[in-house]
Design an enzyme around this catalytic site. Structure first.
Site, PDB file in Angstrom:
ATOM      1  N   CYS A  30       0.833  -1.209   0.000  1.00 36.04           N
ATOM      2  CA  CYS A  30       0.000   0.000   0.000  1.00 36.04           C
ATOM      3  C   CYS A  30       0.870   1.262   0.000  1.00 36.04           C
ATOM      4  O   CYS A  30       1.525   1.566   0.995  1.00 36.04           O
ATOM      5  CB  CYS A  30      -0.898  -0.076   1.241  1.00 36.04           C
ATOM      6  SG  CYS A  30      -1.621   1.465   1.771  1.00 36.04           S
ATOM      7  N   CYS A  33       0.163   3.889   2.702  1.00 40.28           N
ATOM      8  CA  CYS A  33       0.623   3.390   4.016  1.00 40.28           C
ATOM      9  C   CYS A  33       2.099   3.700   4.199  1.00 40.28           C
ATOM     10  O   CYS A  33       2.535   4.124   5.261  1.00 40.28           O
ATOM     11  CB  CYS A  33       0.433   1.877   4.122  1.00 40.28           C
ATOM     12  SG  CYS A  33      -1.275   1.320   4.020  1.00 40.28           S
TER      13      CYS A  33
END
Length: 123
Positions: A30, A33
C-alpha cells in the site's frame, strides 16, 4: 517511543490496557501506508505516553476482518480499551496531532455512559 508491531497474538492485550493506543492498519503493497509511516513514526516520538501500534493486515487478516477494515491505511484510536475513533485514509501530520489532542481531551466516563446508553437502545 517508537511504534509497536501488533499481531493477532498481542492485539487485545495492547489495546485493552489503560491509556491511549493508536493503531495503524497497513500493508506492504500500500503506497499511502508507506508514505504515512514516517508521519506516524514522528508522532510516536513526540507522544511518549501513547502507544503507537502498527498491524500488517496481510499478515493478520483476522484482526482486520474483526474490525471490518476495508481500506488501508485505517487509523484507529483506543482509549482505556474503548475504540473512540476509526477512519480510513492517511492523515497529514497536523490532522494526526489534532486527533491525538481530541482523544486526550475525551471524558471517558462520558464516553462509557454514551456507549452504555447506545447498547441499551440497540437491543
Amino acid at each position: 517511543m517508537a511504534t509497536v508491531e501488533l499481531t493477532t497474538g498481542n492485539f487485545d492485550e495492547v489495546t485493552e490496557q489503560p491509556g491511549i493506543v493508536l493503531v495503524d492498519f497497513w500493508a506492504d503493497w500500500c503506497g499511502p501506508c508507506k508514505r504515512f509511516a514516517p508521519v506516524y513514526e514522528r508522532s510516536s516520538e513526540k507522544h511518549e505516553d501513547i502507544v503507537f501500534g502498527k498491524i500488517d493486515t496481510e499478515a493478520h487478516q483476522e484482526v482486520a476482518a474483526k474490525f471490518d477494515i476495508r481500506s488501508i491505511p485505517t487509523i484507529m484510536a483506543v482509549r482505556d480499551g474503548v475504540i473512540v475513533f476509526a477512519q480510513p485514509g492517511a492523515l497529514p501530520e497536523s490532522a494526526l496531532e489534532s486527533l491525538i489532542e481530541q482523544v486526550q481531551a475525551l471524558d471517558m466516563d462520558d464516553v462509557r455512559k454514551q456507549l452504555a446508553e447506545h447498547a441499551e437502545h440497540s437491543h
